[in-house]
Design a protein around this motif. Structure first.
Motif, mmCIF file in Angstrom:
data_model
loop_
_atom_site.group_PDB
_atom_site.id
_atom_site.type_symbol
_atom_site.label_atom_id
_atom_site.label_comp_id
_atom_site.label_asym_id
_atom_site.label_seq_id
_atom_site.Cartn_x
_atom_site.Cartn_y
_atom_site.Cartn_z
ATOM 1 N N GLY A 166 -26.154 -41.154 45.791
ATOM 2 C CA GLY A 166 -24.494 -40.959 46.141
ATOM 3 C C GLY A 166 -24.256 -40.525 47.672
ATOM 4 N N SER B 281 -22.057 -46.415 44.679
ATOM 5 C CA SER B 281 -20.954 -45.747 43.516
ATOM 6 C C SER B 281 -21.764 -45.429 42.230
ATOM 7 C CB SER B 281 -20.094 -46.382 43.544
ATOM 8 O OG SER B 281 -19.217 -46.540 42.444
ATOM 9 N N ASP C 192 -13.837 -41.716 43.257
ATOM 10 C CA ASP C 192 -15.085 -41.526 44.375
ATOM 11 C C ASP C 192 -16.069 -40.998 42.606
ATOM 12 O OD1 ASP C 192 -13.674 -39.373 44.008
ATOM 13 O OD2 ASP C 192 -13.443 -39.049 46.150
ATOM 14 N N ASN C 193 -17.565 -40.280 43.385
ATOM 15 C CA ASN C 193 -18.698 -39.568 43.054
ATOM 16 C C ASN C 193 -18.184 -38.161 42.304
ATOM 17 O OD1 ASN C 193 -20.127 -41.934 42.871
ATOM 18 N ND2 ASN C 193 -20.974 -41.287 44.449
#
Length: 362
Positions: free
Chosen positions: A140, A145, A165-166
């Motif tokens: 990441g 992703s 998002d992560n």
């Protein structure tokens, strides 16, 4: 490389060391992999350089509180279910799997997946140790992703998570893992072979095997295992380590909270060390202080080991009265960049102290 039983035992020890207390007890994972070997299945570990650039690699892992694994032992099918679920979602078949972290049981879950699915396991990972959050991956940090993520439990329940998002992926997956009993099994960070070579910490599985072998051989030859290990590290990406404390465990506080094992350990020093070391834990050992002064801090490794046997001790195995030795180890440079520290540096855990490399701490 075809893994054998001796290498598997060494891997479990080395992964427990690199896990800095977290990642789950590798003993359970070792038994699962040994069962695969006993059935005649092949566990093939390949160098990242062997991957074709367009190969699809899908990492697999356990997520949740390591303490839960003491009672909630996996069957081995859960992570396979997640990989297959993610393959169906992507409409593609994986060429290989790999660890997301090298610590603890997550060094062995991909081995079970690879053996039972006939996939090679890439000799690399995304943490170079263990971290408690899914977004804390070099994958990441350098642009991969984590979504879509597939998650499964032992009952066949499962889900696909697509997040913006992560960090949001971690938050959503953690909630599901809690409702699955505190631990679950995932497939995430699907990426190309080219991206593995660009973003992963390389050759950490064979490093874990080598660490385990160094400790095993030193004990067999009646040499000081800590000296042997510290003498070995400069030949690796981890370069530097030092013994920072030795003493008796006088207090362990531990609780499972929000899907993590949270706690602290206090160690009373034995000569030549004095005073008391306190280690803060969130699945993994985050910071070690003596009299309020930092001796080592995340992302560098803080490894608690049995003084007599030189066996690494995971956070769920810490007990009052244990005689322990604490080693600090530098992480690879890919994990010390400003971008990396923004994702898994001290501030990301709410720690007030800045990151200081252990080489610079007196």
């Amino acid at each position: 490389m075809k893994l054998n039983s001796e290498q598997l035992c060494d891997l479990a020890v080395g992964a427990a060391f690199l896990g800095t207390g977290g990642g789950g007890n590798p003993y359970v994972g070792r038994l699962m992999v040994q069962q695969c070997l006993d059935e005649g299945l092949t566990v093939e570990i390949i160098d990242p350089k062997e991957l074709k650039d367009d190969a699809l690699v899908i990492p697999t892992a356990m997520m949740g509180a390591p303490t839960v694994l003491v009672e909630k032992i996996p069957s081995g099918d859960e992570a396979i279910s997640s990989l297959r679920r993610l393959e169906r979602h992507l409409g593609r078949t994986a060429h290989a799997t790999m660890p997301i972290e090298i610590g603890g049981i997550n060094s062995t879950i991909p081995l079970v997946v690879g053996a039972r699915m006939g996939l090679p396991i890439v000799d690399a990972d995304g943490m170079g140790r263990a971290f408690p959050f899914l977004e804390m991956e070099t994958f990441g940090v350098y642009g991969i992703s984590g979504s879509p993520l597939a998650i499964s439990d032992e009952y066949g329940d499962g889900a696909i998570i697509n997040a913006v998002d992560n960090r949001q992926m971690e938050w959503l997956a953690r909630a599901i893992a809690i409702r699955m009993g505190g631990s679950a099994y995932i497939a995430e960070y699907a990426m190309s072979g080219a991206d593995v070579k660009r973003t992963a910490v390389p050759n950490t599985m064979t490093l874990a095997i080598r660490i385990g072998a160094v400790l095993r051989k030193a004990r067999a030859e009646h040499r000081n295992a800590f000296d042997a290990l510290l003498g070995f590290l400069p030949s690796t990406l981890y370069r530097y380590g030092k013994l920072i404390f030795s003493g008796k465990m006088i207090d362990v506080h531990r609780e499972t909270k929000n899907g993590f094992s949270i706690g602290r350990a206090r160690i009373e020093g034995l000569a030549p060390f004095s005073s008391v070391m306190e280690i803060e834990i969130q699945n993994e050992n985050l910071v070690a202080r003596v009299d309020g002064k930092v001796r080592a801090i995340v992302p560098d490794l803080i490894c608690i080991m049995n003084t007599e046997t030189a066996e690494p001790i995971t956070s769920e195995e810490l007990r009052y009265g244990q005689r322990v030795t604490v080693l600090a180890v530098s992480v690879p440079e890919i994990m010390r960049s400003p971008e990396a520290l923004d994702v898994f540096g001290p501030a990301c855990f709410g720690l007030k102290e800045p990151f200081t490399p252990i080489e610079e701490i007196a």
